[in-house]
Scaffold this active site. Structure first.
Site, PDB file in Angstrom:
ATOM      1  N   HIS A   1      18.802  97.698  33.128  1.00 20.20           N
ATOM      2  CA  HIS A   1      19.844  96.601  33.318  1.00 20.20           C
ATOM      3  C   HIS A   1      21.284  96.813  32.159  1.00 20.20           C
ATOM      4  O   HIS A   1      21.221  97.780  31.354  1.00 20.20           O
ATOM      5  CB  HIS A   1      19.131  95.207  32.648  1.00 20.20           C
TER       6      HIS A   1
ATOM      7  N   HIS B   1      25.029  95.759  25.931  1.00 24.09           N
ATOM      8  CA  HIS B   1      24.410  97.032  25.886  1.00 24.09           C
ATOM      9  C   HIS B   1      23.760  97.431  27.249  1.00 24.09           C
ATOM     10  O   HIS B   1      24.037  96.666  28.413  1.00 24.09           O
ATOM     11  CB  HIS B   1      23.143  96.958  24.872  1.00 24.09           C
TER      12      HIS B   1
ATOM     13  N   GLU C   1      19.530 100.122  24.604  1.00 28.40           N
ATOM     14  CA  GLU C   1      18.105  99.721  24.536  1.00 28.40           C
ATOM     15  C   GLU C   1      17.378 100.632  25.427  1.00 28.40           C
ATOM     16  O   GLU C   1      17.460 100.952  26.597  1.00 28.40           O
ATOM     17  CB  GLU C   1      18.098  98.418  25.182  1.00 28.40           C
TER      18      GLU C   1
HETATM   19 CO    CO Z   1      18.522  94.116  27.186  1.00 26.02          CO
END
Ligand code: CO
Length: 153
Positions: free
Chosen positions: A21, A93, A144
């Site tokens: 994502h 992020h 991440e």
């Molecule tokens: Co995230």
């Protein structure tokens, strides 16, 4: 095009897989969710409080990845400072999938990259272990890593 499973000489060690994502911090979660649903016509899930991460998230499902809308939850949200600097919101992020998050962490630490927090994975919004890498070590982008079974295969 490279045949499936053929060695990829443009790739070093086998670590990151799919883009899981892109996270966007937003000042108004309801307005952002409505924009993705009504203006952009995306599949928007209901808001989810993540008290351990200090955020409320809305996941938007796209055919090839997800968008994670983030809004501060509680008094010491880790995204409060980001929104103060970016009052209209912004990309916060990117999340890449890995198959073995501890092996990835150890390789990254050995290469000199900084892992945020105490270095131990936390359980993320999808119920999988996640880690964050210091943006100064990754071209100014907070990264991440999420462990997903079969994700990086
Ligand atoms: Co995230």
């Amino acid at each position: 095009m490279r045949a499936h499973n053929a060695p990829d000489r443009n790739r070093g060690i086998d670590m990151i897989g799919r883009l899981n994502h892109v996270a966007i911090a937003v000042p108004d979660l309801e307005a952002a969710a409505a924009q993705y649903r009504d203006t952009l016509g995306a599949h928007v899930n209901p808001p989810q409080d993540e008290p351990d991460h200090g955020v409320t998230v809305v996941f938007i499902e796209l055919p090839n990845t997800k968008i994670e809308l983030l809004h501060p939850l509680g008094d010491d949200s880790p995204i409060a400072g980001f929104l103060a600097k970016n009052p209209s919101g912004g990309i916060h992020h990117v999340c890449y999938e890995v198959t073995d998050i501890l092996a990835a962490r150890d390789q990254l630490l050995a290469s000199g990259a900084r892992v945020l927090g105490n270095g131990e994975p936390k359980i993320g919004a999808h119920g999988n272990p996640v880690l964050f890498l210091h943006p100064k070590d990754f071209t100014g982008t907070l990264v991440e890593l999420e462990e997903v079974a079969g994700g990086a295969a």
